[in-house]
Write an enzyme that holds these catalytic residues in place. Structure first.
Site, PDB file in Angstrom:
ATOM      1  CE  LYS A  82       5.781  -8.024  14.430  1.00 27.49           C
ATOM      2  NZ  LYS A  82       4.308  -7.944  14.569  1.00 27.49           N
ATOM      3  CB  SER A 156       3.284  -4.359  13.894  1.00 30.54           C
ATOM      4  OG  SER A 156       3.000  -5.644  14.436  1.00 30.54           O
ATOM      5  CB  SER A 180       0.345  -7.067  13.618  1.00 32.45           C
ATOM      6  OG  SER A 180       0.069  -5.825  14.201  1.00 32.45           O
TER       7      SER A 180
END
Length: 471
Positions: A82, A156, A180
């Site tokens: 990420k 997310s 997330s």
């Protein structure tokens, strides 16, 4: 060995192929780079592809293996991370225009741990801006669910879910503050773990909420998830919040089974009016599979969990607003409208409201810990719905990340986050519209190994993990 194409084979199989000489790290890395080149424009999984660096790492892995220097199960395995995790000399954008030019001069501890394990880093994955969720306009491209590109991949850790599910990496790392990792894992039909708070270092990771942020693996199988956690778990002298609790071999005893385990099923999660019928039935069937293999399951109650969404917003958003206070004052127009609105709203929260949320958080923590004194695992849906259409899943008024809808969905992932507990999402079916459904398992502190054993028992008894999107 499965019949899946190379890009969909689990890490365990790819690792065995590398060690047998049937496959080289360079061949495996190039296969993923080719797939990224073909599909990333459609899916929006990666912000930065580190092709040249990845091939160099793959060449080095080949040399090491030929010299007998085997670094373990992840050696030569291509992964993505990420884009809130610092990478030396490579853009770390946080999915925001605010950091569109930010290039760290050092790696995060996690990147160094992956390198020590011999993993090949393919690139940096897309996300909701600053891991907040609800982004309307993604500056690096809209993340799209590989099962239906008109639907959201969740937030997310959107790109992490897409890349793992779509075969654009062997495994990925996401972050989970309030759901997330688990949300995108459920929406994309993969396995995702939120580790116990402190189990994995956050050094060199952009913050959302200091007391809830975690980094966790997202993979196509439970065994792969365990292998990735093995590589990143443990005490880090550079992160005072990281735990020195012993780190077991999470990949060991995966097939221990579930006989004798007690499973609690919160009525607040199964009787919620916003829970779709197909999601409810899929998770109930999944629990019945575990019962067939020797576990016992009972309805129970977590009454405070109904308030967990509001409590999460009342704590995490205020912490996040404090982290962003300087940029909000000096660069407000560089934020997505949804992120800016949410953080500016949180900036106005009075101290009494923040403290009241903290007290409520403690009640939720106690409630969950008491329940886990009685039960080994708490089982519930990962989300009350399958992935919504993209236009309904942003922070626009009336959307999935606004108002009652937002607070309702958050009751599913917020409790474990507020209590600092580990939680695993595993695929357990498909909605009537053909979108994945996830079952969430919450465990005691540092019980990731038990979660993996339960997930493995379910995965072995079903075939959901063998199904992949047609791209």
């Amino acid at each position: 060995m499965s019949n899946a194409p190379l890009h969909f084979k689990p890490i365990t199989e790819q690792s065995a192929m590398l060690r047998s000489g049937e496959l080289s790290p360079v061949e495996l890395t190039q296969a993923y780079l080719d797939r990224i080149d073909a599909l990333n424009g459609e899916l929006g999984a990666y912000i930065t592809v580190m092709g040249e660096q990845a091939l160099a790492q793959a060449h080095q892995a080949t040399v090491d293996m030929q010299a007998g220097n085997d670094k373990g199960a992840l050696h030569g395995i291509p992964v993505g991370i990420k884009d809130i995790i610092y990478t030396d000399g490579v853009l770390t954008s946080g999915g925001s225009k605010v950091l569109a030019d930010f290039v760290p001069d050092s790696d995060s501890t996690i990147v160094r741990m992956l390198a020590a394990a011999g993993a090949v880093l393919l690139g940096k994955l897309n996300l909701s801006e600053f891991a907040v969720g609800g982004t309307i306009d993604h500056p690096f491209g809209t993340p799209r669910n590989p099962w239906n590109t008109n639907h959201t991949a969740g937030g997310s850790s959107s790109g992490s879910g897409i890349a793992a599910a779509g075969g654009l990496c062997a495994g990925a790392l996401g972050s989970d503050t309030g759901g997330s990792v688990r949300g995108p894992a459920g929406f994309c039909g993969i396995v995702g773990l939120r580790p116990t708070y402190g189990r994995v270092t956050r050094q060199g990771v952009l913050a959302m909420c200091w007391s809830m942020d975690t980094v966790g693996p997202m993979t196509r199988t439970v065994a792969d998830c365990a292998l990735m956690l093995n590589a990143i778990a443990g005490k880090d002298a550079l992160d005072p919040t990281s735990s020195d609790a012993p780190v077991p071999d999470y990949a060991a005893n995966l097939n221990a089974g579930v006989r004798g385990l007690r499973i609690g099923m919160p009525t607040e999660m199964f009787d919620y009016e916003g829970l779709d019928a197909d999601v409810r039935e899929s998770v109930l069937r999944a629990v019945s599979v575990l019962e067939e293999h020797g576990a016992t399951a009972d309805e129970m109650s977590l009454p405070m969990s109904e308030n967990s969404g509001a409590v999460f917003i009342g704590t995490a958003d205020v912490d996040c607003a404090a982290y962003h206070s300087d940029w909000l004052r000096t660069r407000p127009d560089d934020y997505d409208w949804s992120t800016r609105t949410r953080l500016e709203t949180a900036s106005l929260a009075p101290a009494w409201a923040y403290l009241r949320a903290q007290r409520a958080r403690e009640l939720i923590r106690r409630e969950l810990h008491a329940a886990l004194d009685e039960y080994d695992i708490i089982a519930l849906p990962t989300s009350p719905v399958a992935a919504p259409p993209i236009e309904e899943s942003t922070g626009k008024p009336g959307g999935y990340y606004q108002g009652k809808l937002d607070l309702g969905r958050r009751r599913y992932t917020s409790p474990a986050a507020l209590a600092g507990l580990p939680a695993l999402s595993v695929p357990c079916g498909f909605s009537d519209a053909g979108l994945p459904i996830g079952m969430q398992l919450i465990g005691k502190p540092f019980s990731e190994q038990t979660l993996f054993q339960v997930g493995q028992a379910y995965e072995t008894a079903t075939e959901w993990n063998t199904q992949h999107p047609a791209l």
